[in-house]
Design a protein around this motif. Structure first.
Motif, mmCIF file in Angstrom:
data_model
loop_
_atom_site.group_PDB
_atom_site.id
_atom_site.type_symbol
_atom_site.label_atom_id
_atom_site.label_comp_id
_atom_site.label_asym_id
_atom_site.label_seq_id
_atom_site.Cartn_x
_atom_site.Cartn_y
_atom_site.Cartn_z
ATOM 1 N N TYR C 58 0.607 -1.278 -0.030
ATOM 2 C CA TYR C 58 -0.118 -0.045 0.171
ATOM 3 C C TYR C 58 0.808 1.116 0.009
ATOM 4 O O TYR C 58 1.915 1.276 0.648
ATOM 5 N N THR C 59 0.433 2.171 -0.891
ATOM 6 C CA THR C 59 1.044 3.531 -0.936
ATOM 7 C C THR C 59 -0.163 4.491 -0.783
ATOM 8 O O THR C 59 -1.272 4.259 -0.945
ATOM 9 N N ALA C 60 0.047 5.797 -0.254
ATOM 10 C CA ALA C 60 -0.991 6.882 -0.229
ATOM 11 C C ALA C 60 -0.334 8.173 -0.484
ATOM 12 O O ALA C 60 0.735 8.426 -0.261
ATOM 13 N N TYR C 61 -1.323 9.042 -0.970
ATOM 14 C CA TYR C 61 -1.087 10.635 -1.048
ATOM 15 C C TYR C 61 -1.484 10.815 0.566
ATOM 16 O O TYR C 61 -2.525 11.235 0.750
ATOM 17 N N GLU C 63 -1.020 13.067 3.018
ATOM 18 C CA GLU C 63 -1.540 14.394 3.597
ATOM 19 C C GLU C 63 -2.935 14.423 3.188
ATOM 20 O O GLU C 63 -4.150 14.833 3.913
ATOM 21 N N HIS C 89 -5.305 2.108 8.987
ATOM 22 C CA HIS C 89 -5.220 1.537 7.295
ATOM 23 C C HIS C 89 -3.585 1.461 7.252
ATOM 24 O O HIS C 89 -3.018 2.249 7.620
ATOM 25 N N CYS C 100 -5.454 -5.197 6.777
ATOM 26 C CA CYS C 100 -5.041 -3.697 6.217
ATOM 27 C C CYS C 100 -5.964 -2.824 6.507
ATOM 28 O O CYS C 100 -5.285 -1.506 6.319
ATOM 29 N N VAL C 128 -10.641 8.132 -0.569
ATOM 30 C CA VAL C 128 -9.425 8.118 0.075
ATOM 31 C C VAL C 128 -8.141 7.829 -0.835
ATOM 32 O O VAL C 128 -8.506 6.513 -1.355
ATOM 33 N N PRO C 129 -7.267 8.573 -1.228
ATOM 34 C CA PRO C 129 -6.141 8.241 -2.104
ATOM 35 C C PRO C 129 -5.150 7.353 -1.630
ATOM 36 O O PRO C 129 -3.994 7.601 -1.336
ATOM 37 N N VAL C 130 -5.600 6.063 -1.601
ATOM 38 C CA VAL C 130 -4.712 4.909 -1.129
ATOM 39 C C VAL C 130 -4.454 3.966 -2.440
ATOM 40 O O VAL C 130 -5.619 3.497 -3.121
ATOM 41 N N TYR C 131 -3.501 3.472 -2.794
ATOM 42 C CA TYR C 131 -3.133 2.528 -3.660
ATOM 43 C C TYR C 131 -2.680 1.196 -3.319
ATOM 44 O O TYR C 131 -1.841 1.161 -2.525
ATOM 45 N N GLY C 132 -3.415 -0.066 -3.504
ATOM 46 C CA GLY C 132 -2.930 -1.365 -3.282
ATOM 47 C C GLY C 132 -2.251 -1.858 -4.919
ATOM 48 O O GLY C 132 -2.719 -1.831 -5.764
ATOM 49 N N TRP C 143 -1.827 -3.398 -10.351
ATOM 50 C CA TRP C 143 -2.478 -2.500 -9.478
ATOM 51 C C TRP C 143 -3.925 -2.995 -9.166
ATOM 52 O O TRP C 143 -4.870 -3.085 -10.071
ATOM 53 N N LYS C 144 -4.418 -2.854 -8.016
ATOM 54 C CA LYS C 144 -5.650 -3.395 -7.465
ATOM 55 C C LYS C 144 -6.643 -2.500 -7.884
ATOM 56 O O LYS C 144 -6.395 -1.004 -8.067
ATOM 57 N N PHE D 8 1.146 9.191 -8.261
ATOM 58 C CA PHE D 8 0.754 7.870 -7.435
ATOM 59 C C PHE D 8 0.297 6.697 -8.288
ATOM 60 O O PHE D 8 0.078 6.766 -9.296
ATOM 61 N N GLY D 9 0.406 5.585 -7.452
ATOM 62 C CA GLY D 9 0.314 4.278 -7.845
ATOM 63 C C GLY D 9 0.701 3.878 -9.271
ATOM 64 O O GLY D 9 2.085 4.028 -9.627
ATOM 65 N N LEU D 10 -0.063 3.538 -10.167
ATOM 66 C CA LEU D 10 0.315 3.125 -11.327
ATOM 67 C C LEU D 10 1.038 4.199 -12.140
ATOM 68 O O LEU D 10 1.789 4.053 -12.917
ATOM 69 N N GLN D 54 -4.249 19.254 -2.382
ATOM 70 C CA GLN D 54 -5.367 18.002 -2.068
ATOM 71 C C GLN D 54 -6.549 17.990 -2.061
ATOM 72 O O GLN D 54 -7.450 17.450 -1.375
ATOM 73 N N LEU D 71 -3.987 11.301 -9.793
ATOM 74 C CA LEU D 71 -4.477 10.325 -8.700
ATOM 75 C C LEU D 71 -5.134 9.354 -9.702
ATOM 76 O O LEU D 71 -6.225 9.517 -10.027
ATOM 77 N N PRO D 73 -7.447 5.635 -10.018
ATOM 78 C CA PRO D 73 -8.368 5.098 -9.207
ATOM 79 C C PRO D 73 -8.019 4.737 -7.774
ATOM 80 O O PRO D 73 -6.999 3.972 -7.910
ATOM 81 N N PHE D 74 -8.591 5.112 -6.876
ATOM 82 C CA PHE D 74 -8.325 4.634 -5.366
ATOM 83 C C PHE D 74 -8.387 3.120 -5.297
ATOM 84 O O PHE D 74 -9.459 2.360 -5.821
ATOM 85 N N SER D 75 -7.595 2.452 -4.513
ATOM 86 C CA SER D 75 -7.757 0.966 -3.933
ATOM 87 C C SER D 75 -7.545 0.771 -2.784
ATOM 88 O O SER D 75 -6.896 -0.110 -2.414
ATOM 89 N N GLY D 76 -7.834 1.418 -1.814
ATOM 90 C CA GLY D 76 -7.556 1.398 -0.440
ATOM 91 C C GLY D 76 -8.509 0.089 0.209
ATOM 92 O O GLY D 76 -9.516 -0.030 -0.441
ATOM 93 N N GLY D 77 -8.327 -0.255 1.473
ATOM 94 C CA GLY D 77 -8.959 -1.064 2.203
ATOM 95 C C GLY D 77 -8.820 -2.619 1.795
ATOM 96 O O GLY D 77 -8.132 -2.946 1.027
#
Lengths: 147, 77, 147, 77
Positions: C58-61, C63, C89, C100, C128-132, C143-144, D8-10, D54, D71, D73-77
């Motif tokens: 996991y990475t995230a922006y 802030e 998280h 996670c 929320v800008p989180v990347y799996g 990339w998830k 970010f990400g990809l 932000q 950014l 697409p987000f993939s948290g959780g």
């Protein structure tokens, strides 16, 4: 992990946070699970007519209650795509701040756990013959009524 | 027939009895209740359901099993 | 326990079952709570084109993500009658079977926790800008994408 | 103006860049994107949103802050 035989859902006294943590840990080998949802019922220090609840004493029609828990379990497995389901309910005295109900569902997907958990908890409240006697600090009591 | 009558929660408190064996010669649940109301008049104002052999039944049901329970409103969880 | 300042929701690596158990234990002194609801996201060993996921990185922006978590928190406190809310998280590597995401809400009443928890989890997934990054057993990755 | 562009990400993977400073003399986000597409043509087919300081913004927004993030697409959780 469907389990087709009724089991004993009741535990004497409060359900500890360590027990809950250990239940979670046991699921880490089940790598098809993506989402867990846990409901915990905690005994509240309600104030009723100026008197404060200090504990709830639980009794149950145990055989019927376990049969009902089993029915709820079967019906949740039928309705929702669940990997695991666990239900524990206290009997005897549970003090305020302690946990008396622990319902734990797991699934590949989050949509299923949300729906399943609410279904199970509402069914427990409505259909299972368990009785809570609210004990006040002055040792008087009243019979709890679910809302 | 001999019935095992079980009382739960508030009902066990007001009857001062958790379980007892009763000799019953009638047929329906409502006849059984009349007998129990005679023994424990306080039961008559109480809110409860009847379970026969662990299944909730209506008062018209025939008494055919030995285990009868009087269940006040549930308050688990 | 409303907390008006943004806090850091991220934890390096997996969230342990002991940590979750301890979080539950900390709430036993809050005797106005009657219901807790906990969501746990667990990393699945998905099989994609014949390759099995072994971990997610996991990475995230960070802030912006923490600001979003704070917004979600404030908005949940506004919409629902909650006593407490906690969100954690993971960042970095979380192996299959490990946790996670940990979302924990508490309220006097169960109706509020069910609605609040689902609201919060859906908002986290959407906003929320989180990347799996799913790492396969052969060290390749993809990339998830959230569903 | 000098902009801190974050990927970010990809997008960090395909640009092989997590953050860089870019000198920008245009006005809108869409003009900034043209510049970035020139530098990283692969970005043009990718799905992403733009955040300025932000906050998610549309491509018509004027660039007024130094921190711009791309950014996926987000993939948290």
């Amino acid at each position: 992990m469907k389990d087709r035989k009724p089991k004993n859902v009741f535990k004497e006294g409060a359900i500890s946070s360590e027990f809950i943590g250990q239940s979670i840990a046991k699921h880490q080998s089940k790598t098809s699970i993506g989402a867990h949802n846990i409901f915990l019922g905690q005994v509240r220090a309600d104030v009723i007519d100026g008197k404060t609840v200090s504990a709830i004493e639980y009794t149950a029609y145990e055989e019927m209650a376990n049969a009902k828990f089993h029915e709820i379990r079967e019906s949740a497995f039928e309705k929702f795509n669940l990997t695991c389901m666990h239900i524990y309910h206290s009997l005897g005295t549970v003090k305020i701040g302690e946990i008396c109900l622990f319902v734990f569902v797991s699934s590949p997907s989050r949509k299923d756990v949300f729906k399943a958990l609410e279904f199970i908890v509402e069914a427990i409240k409505a259909d299972v013959p368990v009785y809570g006697k609210e004990i006040f600090e002055d040792a008087s009591h009243q019979w709890k009524v679910n809302s | 027939m001999k019935l095992n009558i079980k009382y739960f929660g508030l009902l066990a408190e007001v009857t001062q009895c958790a379980a007892e064996v009763i000799d019953f010669s009638g047929s329906s649940v409502s006849e059984l209740l009349e007998l129990l109301f005679e023994k424990y008049p306080i039961l008559e104002n109480k809110d409860f359901q009847v379970a026969q052999n662990q299944k909730i039944v209506s008062i018209d049901t025939l008494v055919s099993e030995h285990e009868i329970a009087l269940l006040p409103p549930f308050s688990g969880g």
